[in-house]
Design an enzyme around this catalytic site. Structure first.
Site, PDB file in Angstrom:
ATOM      1  N   ASP A 149      27.449 -44.958  35.535  1.00 21.75           N
ATOM      2  CA  ASP A 149      27.927 -45.803  36.632  1.00 21.75           C
ATOM      3  C   ASP A 149      27.522 -45.238  37.984  1.00 21.75           C
ATOM      4  O   ASP A 149      28.035 -44.202  38.418  1.00 21.75           O
ATOM      5  CB  ASP A 149      29.451 -45.933  36.552  1.00 21.75           C
ATOM      6  CG  ASP A 149      30.005 -46.959  37.529  1.00 21.75           C
ATOM      7  OD1 ASP A 149      29.202 -47.647  38.193  1.00 21.75           O
ATOM      8  OD2 ASP A 149      31.240 -47.080  37.630  1.00 21.75           O
ATOM      9  N   ASP A 355      23.670 -51.699  41.775  1.00 22.94           N
ATOM     10  CA  ASP A 355      24.743 -51.123  40.968  1.00 22.94           C
ATOM     11  C   ASP A 355      24.399 -51.217  39.483  1.00 22.94           C
ATOM     12  O   ASP A 355      24.061 -52.293  38.987  1.00 22.94           O
ATOM     13  CB  ASP A 355      26.046 -51.876  41.264  1.00 22.94           C
ATOM     14  CG  ASP A 355      27.227 -51.351  40.463  1.00 22.94           C
ATOM     15  OD1 ASP A 355      27.358 -50.112  40.362  1.00 22.94           O
ATOM     16  OD2 ASP A 355      28.009 -52.165  39.943  1.00 22.94           O
TER      17      ASP A 355
END
Length: 481
Positions: A149, A355
């Site tokens: 992440d 992202d």
């Protein structure tokens, strides 16, 4: 009179010829920006489920470490219907987007009382019931399969004894069995860094060791709570002494079968910050498709010779914030579909988030509507289908063996053009191709921040250089081998 009539006819014929020539040129140009693809090859395969995550591989090449990377569904032992799986992916993704928007706007609550180079295998996380990606690390002597992440700083895993733990594939880490594990004190600099890394300040625990307690809340109601610890971390074969991470004693949420999360953010407690001297603040990845047997790679270090990119790496600069930020912001200056540039006022906002944890790219309404209009113009003739969750541009392709798809390009500052792989253009809501949707969605307002999700990052080598503050893009057929 006759001469005038002849001249008029000649002029009309010339104009008609010019018009036909112009149309022909436009058609040729259009064909140059389209390609025929097999619907069957674009479809997702239904997944078989394994009972255990197999540790992903690692290797050293020319001084760099590569970790194999897979989609996280690779590890899920739960069996669900196809419809439920793909719908849950979008529901979870939408929750993440709301969480990110709130965090960007500083709306997440604050305090709560309570140069070596390396590369790693990267896998698609399809079998963990989420569209994030996983790698295998080693904490102490335990293999941990964690979600990758870029929107998080703190790395955490579930720990025994556990008050509340979700089901995971790897054995839960028991720090009491490790001689190298240490608790982090609540008066330490690491504990003081928690608020910047998570949005919540660290607090002193009730134990005699005065350990530092942490909490992280995610947008879909998921959370992790526990204490900070230090442990030996092995990234492939690279050793990181006293790595600070979250030892989660109370965890709940949609993390699938992963042991926790690997934080690759820009500040404080992230792996990138803690290994800055080893990796020079550089990492890259190549995200594979959702096929179970496909794999990509996560690479640490500045040595680009180990990449397998088929086009040169083009760099665009990161947008810096007045305050330190976890996130990686870029200046998205435009899109083009089939070679046609998209015009919209939303491109003037100045920053877009890239992202790894968001699935579907989100665009401000003015940009999305302009892009959708042009796509429908070029992808004409195919029957439409109802909207699906957050996706409102859908088609029924069940009767087609092949489809003619226009190219989609993203344009960034510094004249960087990124070609979106065709696998990142359509989301198959129905496995028989009767409901196939454009894999892009609109945000609710113009003042929100656009997000480039991982669906549109497939088969690209994306390089994050935090030292030089830029991000590079190159085409690459993602494969660990």
């Amino acid at each position: 009179m006759a001469e005038a009539k002849t001249l008029l006819i000649s002029m009309l014929l010339s104009l008609l010829l010019l018009l036909l020539l112009t149309i022909s040129i436009e058609e040729v140009q259009c064909l140059q920006h389209k390609a025929v693809y097999s619907v069957k090859k674009l479809q997702w395969r239904k997944l078989s489920h394994t009972l255990k995550c197999h540790p992903q591989k690692s290797r050293r090449d020319k001084g760099s470490l590569t970790l194999e990377m897979k989609h996280c569904d690779y590890c899920s032992e739960k069996t669900q219907t196809w419809d439920k799986v793909i719908r849950n992916r979008l529901i979870s993704d939408n929750s993440r987007v709301h969480y990110l928007q709130a965090k960007i706007k500083k709306q997440v609550p604050g305090k709560m009382v309570y140069s070596t180079k390396d590369e790693i295998p990267l896998y698609s996380g399809v079998k963990l019931l989420t569209l994030n990606y996983i790698i295998t690390l080693q904490l102490g002597k335990r293999n941990m399969t964690v979600l990758v992440d870029t929107g998080s700083d703190l790395t955490w895993v579930q720990c025994d004894p556990c008050k509340l733990c979700y089901s995971q594939q790897d054995p839960i880490l028991n720090p009491g069995l490790s001689r190298s594990y240490k608790s982090v004190a609540c008066n330490s600099s690491s504990c003081q860094s928690l608020e910047g890394a998570t949005g919540f300040a660290g607090v002193c625990g009730a134990d005699q060791k005065n350990s530092c307690n942490y909490v992280v809340n995610y947008g879909d109601g998921s959370y992790t709570r526990g204490e900070l610890g230090r442990e030996r971390l092995y990234v492939g074969k690279t050793y990181v002494k006293d790595f600070v991470f979250g030892c989660g004693r109370n965890n709940k949420g949609l993390f699938g079968g992963a042991s926790g999360i690997l934080g690759l953010g820009r500040i404080n407690l992230s792996l990138i910050s803690q290994t800055y001297k080893k990796f020079d603040g550089v990492f890259s990845y190549c995200l594979p498709s959702t096929e179970v047997d496909s794999s990509g790679s996560l690479t640490f270090g500045r040595d680009a010779s180990v990449y397998k990119n088929s086009t040169p790496i083009s760099y665009t600069k990161m947008i810096s914030n007045p305050e330190p930020s976890t996130f990686y912001f870029l200046n998205l200056t435009g899109f083009s579909i089939g070679g046609v540039a998209i015009q919209a006022p939303g491109f003037a906002t100045g920053r877009t988030l890239i992202d790894s944890g968001t699935v579907i790219s989100r665009l401000v309404p003015s940009v999305y509507n302009a892009l959708k209009t042009e796509f429908l113009k070029q992808f004409s003739g195919y029957p439409t289908a109802p909207s699906y969750s957050i996706l409102d541009t859908c088609f029924n392709l069940s009767a087609y063996e092949n489809v003619n798809i226009p190219t989609l390009n993203m344009h960034f500052e510094d004249t960087v053009k990124v070609n979106v792989d065709v696998l990142g253009m359509f989301y198959f809501a129905k496995d028989d191709a009767s409901q196939v949707c454009l894999a892009l969605a609109s945000l609710s307002s113009e003042d929100e921040v656009g997000i480039i999700g991982n669906f549109q990052q497939r088969n690209l080598r994306i390089v994050y250089d935090t030292k030089k503050s830029n991000v590079g893009f190159a085409e690459e057929a993602c494969s660990y081998t």
